[in-house]
Write an enzyme that holds these catalytic residues in place. Structure first.
Site, PDB file in Angstrom:
ATOM      1  N   GLU A 234       0.693 -25.656   8.418  1.00  0.00           N
ATOM      2  CA  GLU A 234       1.084 -25.872   9.823  1.00  0.00           C
ATOM      3  C   GLU A 234      -0.001 -25.415  10.793  1.00  0.00           C
ATOM      4  O   GLU A 234       0.293 -24.904  11.873  1.00  0.00           O
ATOM      5  CB  GLU A 234       2.415 -25.172  10.142  1.00  0.00           C
TER       6      GLU A 234
ATOM      7  N   GLN B 120       0.833  -1.212   0.000  1.00  0.00           N
ATOM      8  CA  GLN B 120       0.000   0.000   0.000  1.00  0.00           C
ATOM      9  C   GLN B 120       0.862   1.255   0.000  1.00  0.00           C
ATOM     10  O   GLN B 120       0.582   2.222  -0.722  1.00  0.00           O
ATOM     11  CB  GLN B 120      -0.925  -0.022   1.225  1.00  0.00           C
TER      12      GLN B 120
ATOM     13  N   THR C  76      -4.058 -23.740  10.206  1.00  0.00           N
ATOM     14  CA  THR C  76      -4.585 -22.442   9.754  1.00  0.00           C
ATOM     15  C   THR C  76      -4.833 -21.524  10.954  1.00  0.00           C
ATOM     16  O   THR C  76      -4.863 -21.968  12.103  1.00  0.00           O
ATOM     17  CB  THR C  76      -5.922 -22.634   8.995  1.00  0.00           C
ATOM     18  N   SER C  77      -5.033 -20.244  10.641  1.00  0.00           N
ATOM     19  CA  SER C  77      -5.313 -19.275  11.721  1.00  0.00           C
ATOM     20  C   SER C  77      -6.551 -19.684  12.514  1.00  0.00           C
ATOM     21  O   SER C  77      -6.599 -19.531  13.740  1.00  0.00           O
ATOM     22  CB  SER C  77      -5.499 -17.872  11.136  1.00  0.00           C
ATOM     23  N   GLU C  78      -7.560 -20.215  11.800  1.00  0.00           N
ATOM     24  CA  GLU C  78      -8.794 -20.607  12.496  1.00  0.00           C
ATOM     25  C   GLU C  78      -8.506 -21.752  13.478  1.00  0.00           C
ATOM     26  O   GLU C  78      -9.040 -21.764  14.596  1.00  0.00           O
ATOM     27  CB  GLU C  78      -9.860 -21.046  11.478  1.00  0.00           C
TER      28      GLU C  78
ATOM     29  N   HIS D 122       3.788   1.649  -1.218  1.00  0.00           N
ATOM     30  CA  HIS D 122       4.461   1.839  -2.507  1.00  0.00           C
ATOM     31  C   HIS D 122       3.483   2.018  -3.664  1.00  0.00           C
ATOM     32  O   HIS D 122       3.914   2.215  -4.815  1.00  0.00           O
ATOM     33  CB  HIS D 122       5.387   0.650  -2.789  1.00  0.00           C
ATOM     34  N   GLY D 123       2.187   1.964  -3.367  1.00  0.00           N
ATOM     35  CA  GLY D 123       1.196   2.144  -4.428  1.00  0.00           C
ATOM     36  C   GLY D 123       1.349   1.075  -5.504  1.00  0.00           C
ATOM     37  O   GLY D 123       1.705  -0.072  -5.203  1.00  0.00           O
ATOM     38  N   GLY D 124       1.134   1.483  -6.765  1.00  0.00           N
ATOM     39  CA  GLY D 124       1.200   0.541  -7.877  1.00  0.00           C
ATOM     40  C   GLY D 124       2.570  -0.108  -8.000  1.00  0.00           C
ATOM     41  O   GLY D 124       2.688  -1.267  -8.417  1.00  0.00           O
TER      42      GLY D 124
HETATM   43  C1  FAD Z   1       2.077 -24.697  -0.342  1.00  0.00           C
HETATM   44  C2  FAD Z   1       1.538 -25.724   0.624  1.00  0.00           C
HETATM   45  C3  FAD Z   1       2.403 -26.696   1.108  1.00  0.00           C
HETATM   46  C4  FAD Z   1       1.922 -27.664   2.009  1.00  0.00           C
HETATM   47  N1  FAD Z   1       2.798 -28.588   2.490  1.00  0.00           N
HETATM   48  C5  FAD Z   1       2.373 -29.554   3.296  1.00  0.00           C
HETATM   49  C6  FAD Z   1       3.269 -30.565   3.787  1.00  0.00           C
HETATM   50  O1  FAD Z   1       4.464 -30.570   3.476  1.00  0.00           O
HETATM   51  N2  FAD Z   1       2.787 -31.525   4.608  1.00  0.00           N
HETATM   52  C7  FAD Z   1       1.470 -31.552   4.965  1.00  0.00           C
HETATM   53  O2  FAD Z   1       1.084 -32.457   5.705  1.00  0.00           O
HETATM   54  N3  FAD Z   1       0.599 -30.617   4.521  1.00  0.00           N
HETATM   55  C8  FAD Z   1       1.015 -29.611   3.707  1.00  0.00           C
HETATM   56  N4  FAD Z   1       0.130 -28.659   3.245  1.00  0.00           N
HETATM   57  C9  FAD Z   1      -1.280 -28.775   3.611  1.00  0.00           C
HETATM   58  C10 FAD Z   1      -1.685 -27.786   4.668  1.00  0.00           C
HETATM   59  O3  FAD Z   1      -1.229 -28.224   5.933  1.00  0.00           O
HETATM   60  C11 FAD Z   1      -3.221 -27.667   4.610  1.00  0.00           C
HETATM   61  O4  FAD Z   1      -3.517 -26.923   3.443  1.00  0.00           O
HETATM   62  C12 FAD Z   1      -3.778 -26.987   5.852  1.00  0.00           C
HETATM   63  O5  FAD Z   1      -3.675 -27.855   6.968  1.00  0.00           O
HETATM   64  C13 FAD Z   1      -5.267 -26.611   5.682  1.00  0.00           C
HETATM   65  O6  FAD Z   1      -6.003 -27.741   5.306  1.00  0.00           O
HETATM   66  P1  FAD Z   1      -6.906 -27.693   4.000  1.00  0.00           P
HETATM   67  O7  FAD Z   1      -6.132 -27.051   2.885  1.00  0.00           O
HETATM   68  O8  FAD Z   1      -7.418 -29.081   3.812  1.00  0.00           O
HETATM   69  O9  FAD Z   1      -8.073 -26.694   4.352  1.00  0.00           O
HETATM   70  P2  FAD Z   1      -9.445 -27.085   5.053  1.00  0.00           P
HETATM   71  O10 FAD Z   1      -9.182 -27.957   6.253  1.00  0.00           O
HETATM   72  O11 FAD Z   1     -10.382 -27.572   4.011  1.00  0.00           O
HETATM   73  O12 FAD Z   1      -9.891 -25.672   5.576  1.00  0.00           O
HETATM   74  C14 FAD Z   1     -10.459 -24.685   4.706  1.00  0.00           C
HETATM   75  C15 FAD Z   1     -10.765 -23.466   5.523  1.00  0.00           C
HETATM   76  O13 FAD Z   1     -11.716 -23.784   6.549  1.00  0.00           O
HETATM   77  C16 FAD Z   1     -11.193 -23.463   7.812  1.00  0.00           C
HETATM   78  N5  FAD Z   1     -11.602 -24.460   8.797  1.00  0.00           N
HETATM   79  C17 FAD Z   1     -11.458 -25.819   8.700  1.00  0.00           C
HETATM   80  N6  FAD Z   1     -11.929 -26.422   9.803  1.00  0.00           N
HETATM   81  C18 FAD Z   1     -12.403 -25.441  10.614  1.00  0.00           C
HETATM   82  C19 FAD Z   1     -13.013 -25.414  11.891  1.00  0.00           C
HETATM   83  N7  FAD Z   1     -13.246 -26.538  12.570  1.00  0.00           N
HETATM   84  N8  FAD Z   1     -13.349 -24.216  12.406  1.00  0.00           N
HETATM   85  C20 FAD Z   1     -13.116 -23.066  11.718  1.00  0.00           C
HETATM   86  N9  FAD Z   1     -12.548 -23.013  10.512  1.00  0.00           N
HETATM   87  C21 FAD Z   1     -12.200 -24.184   9.961  1.00  0.00           C
HETATM   88  C22 FAD Z   1      -9.683 -23.470   7.658  1.00  0.00           C
HETATM   89  O14 FAD Z   1      -9.070 -22.657   8.646  1.00  0.00           O
HETATM   90  C23 FAD Z   1      -9.538 -22.898   6.255  1.00  0.00           C
HETATM   91  O15 FAD Z   1      -9.603 -21.497   6.298  1.00  0.00           O
HETATM   92  C24 FAD Z   1       0.578 -27.654   2.392  1.00  0.00           C
HETATM   93  C25 FAD Z   1      -0.285 -26.656   1.900  1.00  0.00           C
HETATM   94  C26 FAD Z   1       0.187 -25.701   1.031  1.00  0.00           C
HETATM   95  C27 FAD Z   1      -0.763 -24.613   0.531  1.00  0.00           C
END
Ligand code: FAD
Length: 96
Positions: free
Chosen positions: A76, A49, A78-80, A51-53
């Protein structure tokens, strides 16, 4: 941005310190991961933001950093899921 970066760094250092002591909890780790990755997203976005465009041009490394930063809130745990871990740690001792 500097304040958020420092706050995240201190939380990660505290979690690592507790880990070395053998006293780290799931909540400590989840809070550190959540704070650091949410901070990274905010700082990367703000940097574009400012640096703009130009922030979206390949001349600067910002758009690459912003794209790379996005995955940190997904893998590792998700935030949720980190929020689930934190709320569970807080509520379970209360019998919830
Ligand atoms: C580039 C990349 C590399 C990766 N490498 C590895 C690896 O080396 N080894 C490995 O094991 N995995 C790997 N992953 C997988 C990664 O760990 C999963 O993508 C991650 O755990 C999320 O699972 P999902 O993609 O199935 O999303 P989902 O489980 O389908 O979740 C989708 C959304 O719903 C939300 N959600 C799900 N359940 C709930 C709940 N109960 N309450 C609230 N919100 C919820 C999640 O937070 C997310 O926002 C990799 C993923 C990426 C993108």
């Amino acid at each position: 941005m500097a304040v958020e970066l420092k706050a995240a760094e201190l939380m990660v250092l505290e979690a690592a310190w507790k880990y070395d002591l053998g006293t780290a909890t799931d909540q400590d780790m989840a809070m550190a991961k959540l704070k650091a990755t949410e901070m990274l997203a905010m700082v990367a976005d703000e940097a574009i933001q400012i640096h703009g465009g130009m922030g979206l041009m390949e001349d600067l490394p910002l758009e690459r950093i912003w794209r790379d930063a996005r995955v940190e809130r997904i893998w590792e745990g998700t935030s949720e899921i980190q929020r689930h871990i934190i709320s569970r740690s807080m509520l379970r001792p209360l019998g919830a």
